[in-house]
Motif scaffolding. Structure first.
Motif, mmCIF file in Angstrom:
data_model
loop_
_atom_site.group_PDB
_atom_site.id
_atom_site.type_symbol
_atom_site.label_atom_id
_atom_site.label_comp_id
_atom_site.label_asym_id
_atom_site.label_seq_id
_atom_site.Cartn_x
_atom_site.Cartn_y
_atom_site.Cartn_z
ATOM 1 N N GLU A 31 0.848 -1.191 0.000
ATOM 2 C CA GLU A 31 0.000 0.000 0.000
ATOM 3 C C GLU A 31 0.888 1.248 0.000
ATOM 4 N N LEU A 89 0.078 5.092 -0.134
ATOM 5 C CA LEU A 89 -0.918 6.169 -0.127
ATOM 6 C C LEU A 89 -0.359 7.497 -0.633
ATOM 7 N N ASP A 111 -4.771 0.651 -4.024
ATOM 8 C CA ASP A 111 -3.658 1.334 -3.364
ATOM 9 C C ASP A 111 -2.406 0.470 -3.287
#
Length: 170
Positions: free
Chosen positions: A128, A130, A149
Motif C-alpha cells: 500500500e 498512499l 492502493d
C-alpha cells in the motif's frame, strides 16, 4: 404349457412383441437402466436418461471440465465426457477450474473471473502506497499487477502520508 401361453415370462408383454419373451425384466414400457440391456424393447441399449445414469458435461478440449451442456448417460459419449462443469474456455485445455493462475499470459487460467489472483505463479509483492512515492507499507500482497492502493513494489515507508519521507531519500 409355455407353448400355449401368450406371455411366457408373465411380464404383460405378449411373446410376439416382447423382445425378450423369456426374461420378465425386459418388456415394452420397462424403465431403461444402465445395465447393457435393451430393457424397454426400443432397440436401444442404455440410452440417455436411463435409470442409474450420470451427468456428463460437454468437454470439447478434453481437460476434464465441461461447459453447461449436459446429458445423463450411462457412460461418456463423444464430447459429453466431463463429470465436472465450470470450464470458462472449452477451446483451451490449459484453462479450467483446476489450473493455477499464471501471471502475464492474458488468461483467466483457473476460471475464477480474474487474471490477478493473489499468489499466482510469477506474482510480485505490492504494498500500500498512499503518498505515491514508490514506497509502501504493510504486509503486501503477491499479485500479477498493482491493484487499488497496492502500487509500491518496495516496503518500508516510514511516513506513507508524506512523499518527501521514505527510505529512498538521503
Amino acid at each position: 404349457g409355455d407353448d400355449c401361453d401368450a406371455d411366457w415370462d408373465g411380464d404383460g408383454d405378449p411373446n410376439e412383441t416382447d423382445c425378450a419373451p423369456r426374461d420378465p425384466a425386459v418388456f415394452h414400457g420397462q424403465v431403461e437402466a444402465c445395465n447393457g440391456l435393451d430393457d424397454d424393447c426400443d432397440a436401444q441399449t442404455d440410452e440417455e436418461g436411463a435409470s442409474g445414469c450420470s451427468l456428463y458435461f460437454w468437454d470439447e478440449d478434453g481437460d476434464g471440465y465441461g461447459v453447461t451442456l449436459q446429458k445423463c448417460l450411462c457412460a461418456p459419449e463423444g464430447a459429453y465426457r466431463a463429470v465436472r462443469a465450470g470450464d470458462c474456455n472449452d477451446q483451451d485445455a490449459e484453462v479450467n477450474p483446476g489450473m493455477v493462475e499464471v501471471c502475464g499470459n492474458g488468461k483467466d487460467d483457473n476460471c475464477n473471473g480474474s487474471e490477478n489472483d493473489e499468489g499466482a505463479l510469477g506474482c510480485v509483492y505490492f504494498y500500500e502506497d498512499l503518498d505515491s512515492d514508490g514506497w509502501g507499507t504493510g504486509v503486501g500482497k503477491c499479485l500479477c499487477y498493482s491493484q487499488g492502493d497496492l502500487t509500491a513494489k518496495k516496503s518500508g515507508d516510514c511516513d506513507d502520508q508524506d512523499p518527501e519521507r521514505n527510505p529512498g531519500l538521503n
